[in-house]
Design an enzyme around this catalytic site. Structure first.
Site, PDB file in Angstrom:
ATOM      1  N   LYS A 198       0.833  -1.207   0.000  1.00 16.25           N
ATOM      2  CA  LYS A 198       0.000   0.000   0.000  1.00 16.25           C
ATOM      3  C   LYS A 198       0.866   1.255   0.000  1.00 16.25           C
ATOM      4  O   LYS A 198       0.492   2.277  -0.582  1.00 16.25           O
ATOM      5  CB  LYS A 198      -0.937   0.018   1.215  1.00 16.25           C
ATOM      6  CG  LYS A 198      -2.214  -0.785   1.023  1.00 16.25           C
ATOM      7  CD  LYS A 198      -1.931  -2.085   0.381  1.00 16.25           C
ATOM      8  CE  LYS A 198      -2.998  -3.057   0.155  1.00 16.25           C
ATOM      9  NZ  LYS A 198      -2.442  -4.361  -0.276  1.00 16.25           N
ATOM     10  N   ASP A 226      -4.393 -17.855   7.493  1.00 15.21           N
ATOM     11  CA  ASP A 226      -4.105 -18.498   6.211  1.00 15.21           C
ATOM     12  C   ASP A 226      -3.885 -19.999   6.312  1.00 15.21           C
ATOM     13  O   ASP A 226      -3.920 -20.700   5.293  1.00 15.21           O
ATOM     14  CB  ASP A 226      -2.864 -17.865   5.565  1.00 15.21           C
ATOM     15  CG  ASP A 226      -3.124 -16.453   5.069  1.00 15.21           C
ATOM     16  OD1 ASP A 226      -4.256 -15.959   5.251  1.00 15.21           O
ATOM     17  OD2 ASP A 226      -2.195 -15.836   4.509  1.00 15.21           O
ATOM     18  N   LEU A 232      -2.250  -7.822  -9.680  1.00  9.29           N
ATOM     19  CA  LEU A 232      -2.800  -6.574 -10.197  1.00  9.29           C
ATOM     20  C   LEU A 232      -2.380  -5.378  -9.360  1.00  9.29           C
ATOM     21  O   LEU A 232      -2.129  -4.297  -9.887  1.00  9.29           O
ATOM     22  CB  LEU A 232      -4.326  -6.666 -10.269  1.00  9.29           C
ATOM     23  CG  LEU A 232      -4.870  -7.724 -11.241  1.00  9.29           C
ATOM     24  CD1 LEU A 232      -6.382  -7.687 -11.261  1.00  9.29           C
ATOM     25  CD2 LEU A 232      -4.315  -7.523 -12.647  1.00  9.29           C
ATOM     26  N   GLY A 281      -1.018 -16.838  -6.249  1.00 11.58           N
ATOM     27  CA  GLY A 281      -1.633 -17.122  -4.958  1.00 11.58           C
ATOM     28  C   GLY A 281      -0.616 -17.488  -3.890  1.00 11.58           C
ATOM     29  O   GLY A 281       0.596 -17.342  -4.065  1.00 11.58           O
ATOM     30  N   ALA A 285      -5.915 -10.612   5.736  1.00  8.84           N
ATOM     31  CA  ALA A 285      -5.406 -10.203   7.037  1.00  8.84           C
ATOM     32  C   ALA A 285      -6.536  -9.949   8.024  1.00  8.84           C
ATOM     33  O   ALA A 285      -6.470 -10.351   9.190  1.00  8.84           O
ATOM     34  CB  ALA A 285      -4.546  -8.943   6.894  1.00  8.84           C
ATOM     35  N   GLY A 318      -3.652 -13.103 -12.659  1.00  6.27           N
ATOM     36  CA  GLY A 318      -4.447 -11.877 -12.679  1.00  6.27           C
ATOM     37  C   GLY A 318      -5.296 -11.718 -11.438  1.00  6.27           C
ATOM     38  O   GLY A 318      -6.411 -11.188 -11.508  1.00  6.27           O
ATOM     39  N   HIS A 378     -23.118  15.481   1.843  1.00  3.20           N
ATOM     40  CA  HIS A 378     -22.890  15.885   0.455  1.00  3.20           C
ATOM     41  C   HIS A 378     -21.839  16.993   0.425  1.00  3.20           C
ATOM     42  O   HIS A 378     -21.900  17.918   1.228  1.00  3.20           O
ATOM     43  CB  HIS A 378     -24.190  16.400  -0.154  1.00  3.20           C
ATOM     44  CG  HIS A 378     -24.005  16.980  -1.531  1.00  3.20           C
ATOM     45  ND1 HIS A 378     -23.846  16.182  -2.645  1.00  3.20           N
ATOM     46  CD2 HIS A 378     -23.925  18.267  -1.954  1.00  3.20           C
ATOM     47  CE1 HIS A 378     -23.695  16.958  -3.713  1.00  3.20           C
ATOM     48  NE2 HIS A 378     -23.743  18.237  -3.313  1.00  3.20           N
TER      49      HIS A 378
END
Length: 467
Positions: free
Chosen positions: A50, A313, A186, A271, A321, A181, A445
């Protein structure tokens, strides 16, 4: 040393489990094989990726949108080494934070490889070869996962790499070929594409992010193609070789044609696989599933051995996570005698490209497969005043609701800050809100979240106001 709970692994599942156990008054220890806490996520996964994603987005905007905003720059350059250094600083700050939290909660930490001598005895083998024996009433296995590969491809960590090495390349590639992909490929592919690198993605399935709603897949592909990313979907990789300077990736087209791509780096992003090596599971009678090396657990996340739990995992479900964090809290509370719950259908999935992709609940494909009658409402960000103001008009929000009850069954979005906005969908679905419930809630808004309200209005008798 005697403990109530020993946690093996300090990733998001492990460190959260340890902290929650300590909060509940349980004497807790955590064993970590590496020199820093945080596991894959904090060290070589979520956090560093990130950091690079944000850095590359800043550069891309400076190069492509600042002029429209009235900001003129000259001699814009990428200092890739500094970009990587900043990423490393973010990682150091974040992992250091776990050290602080362990001290604050009086959690004992041990560096080394933890393995079972028996179900109540864990041996810690340290890097200097010495061993320490700990006894405990309960153990939580939270050893996470590692990057997976294809059996016919050798990862040399120089030119043929995994996501781990892709976070620390010594240079910007000229041409990065990505096998896979999915989310990992990505996200990192988009980092390099925004920095001007040619990126090619070869994917076996006929769509990218194949586990998410197909409408998100199609939209993300269009957006990434505008960045210059090229896709080879439905293509089967047959090999990847390196001569030290160049990588050749071979693959078959859907029609069986032999094809190849040459680049200076190839990232294998097919993966991850559960990491259970060295735990000594055989010493306590636990066997892992043949495929994926995952540990079987019951509804309380307890293994076949009483008092030994597994989370994250290394067990069934998505490798996320935040799933591991939820499970860490869940197991800690189970051990303490409480009755927590997890709704796995409401654990959101996110892809941190830009725009971001986020999803929770059922996809349209799943609802069709189940034979559930549903209605759909969507709203494009190009109709959002906030999105126009920030020049983030790609994407949409889609809401799926039960045709009879109007209960929200799924929420899927691709757009600015979707990773944050999906929380509104999670909250709504946890409380079994209807699309009309959300449409009647006041939304500030101008905000991106107004798109959620509009999508819910669209699902409720096609009542969207701004389209």
């Amino acid at each position: 040393m005697q403990y109530d709970v020993i946690v093996i692994g300090s990733g998001p599942g492990g460190y959260v489990a340890a902290i929650r156990c300590a909060q509940l008054g349980l004497k807790t220890a955590c064993i970590e094989k590496y020199s820093t806490f945080g596991g894959t996520c904090l060290n070589v996964g979520c956090i560093p990726s990130k950091a690079l994603l944000d850095s590359s987005e800043h550069y891309y905007n400076a190069a492509h949108t600042f002029k429209t905003h009235g900001i003129n720059l000259e001699n814009l350059q990428v200092d890739f080494a500094q970009m990587v250094n900043r990423k490393n600083e973010v990682v150091a700050q974040t992992t250091g934070g776990i050290t602080f939290l362990f001290k604050k909660n009086k959690i004992d930490s041990y560096q080394g490889v933890g393995s079972f001598k028996n179900k109540n005895t864990v041996v810690v083998k340290k890097t200097d070869g010495s061993e320490e024996t700990l006894t405990t009433k309960n153990v939580i296995i939270a050893t996470g996962s590692k990057p997976s590969s294809l059996p016919f491809i050798k990862i040399d960590k120089q030119r043929i790499i995994t996501s781990t090495e892709a976070l620390n390349l010594p240079e910007l590639p000229k041409h990065l070929v990505i096998i896979g992909g999915g989310v990992i490929g990505l996200e990192l592919g988009s980092v390099y594409a925004r920095l001007g690198v040619k990126v090619s993605v070869v994917e076996f399935m006929d769509a990218i992010i194949p586990t998410m709603d197909r409408s998100l897949s199609k939209e993300l592909q269009k957006i990434l193609q505008k960045l210059g990313v090229e896709f080879y979907l439905g293509h089967k990789v047959t090999g990847a070789t390196s001569d030290g300077n160049e990588v050749t990736v071979t693959f078959d087209s859907p029609k069986g044609e032999k094809m190849e791509l040459k680049g200076d780096y190839c990232m294998v992003g097919v993966g991850r696989v559960a990491y259970t090596d060295g735990l000594g599971l055989e010493n306590i009678g636990i066997t892992v599933e043949e495929r994926g090396k995952k540990i079987t657990v019951d509804e309380h996340l307890e293994t076949t051995v009483k008092g030994v739990y597994a989370i994250g995992d290394v067990i069934r479900g998505a490798m996320l996570a935040h799933k591991a964090e939820d499970e860490g809290t869940f197991v800690a509370e189970i051990i303490a005698g409480q009755k927590p719950h997890i709704n796995y259908n409401l654990i959101p999935g996110v892809v941190y490209t830009w725009p971001e992709v986020a999803s929770v609940g059922y996809t349209e494909e799943q609802l069709k497969e189940k034979g559930v009658k549903y209605k759909s409402g969507s709203f494009p960000f190009k109709a959002s005043g906030r999105a126009r103001a920030s020049m983030d008009t790609d994407g949409f929000v889609k809401v799926l609701a039960d045709a009879a009850t109007d209960e929200i069954l799924g929420m899927h979005m691709i757009g600015p800050r979707a990773a944050d906005m999906i929380a509104e969908g999670v909250v709504a679905m946890e409380y079994r809100a209807s699309a009309e419930d959300v449409s009647r809630m006041s939304h500030a808004h101008p905000t991106y979240t107004e798109a959620i309200r509009e999508a819910c209005l669209a699902a409720t008798e096609n009542r969207a106001i701004h389209i």
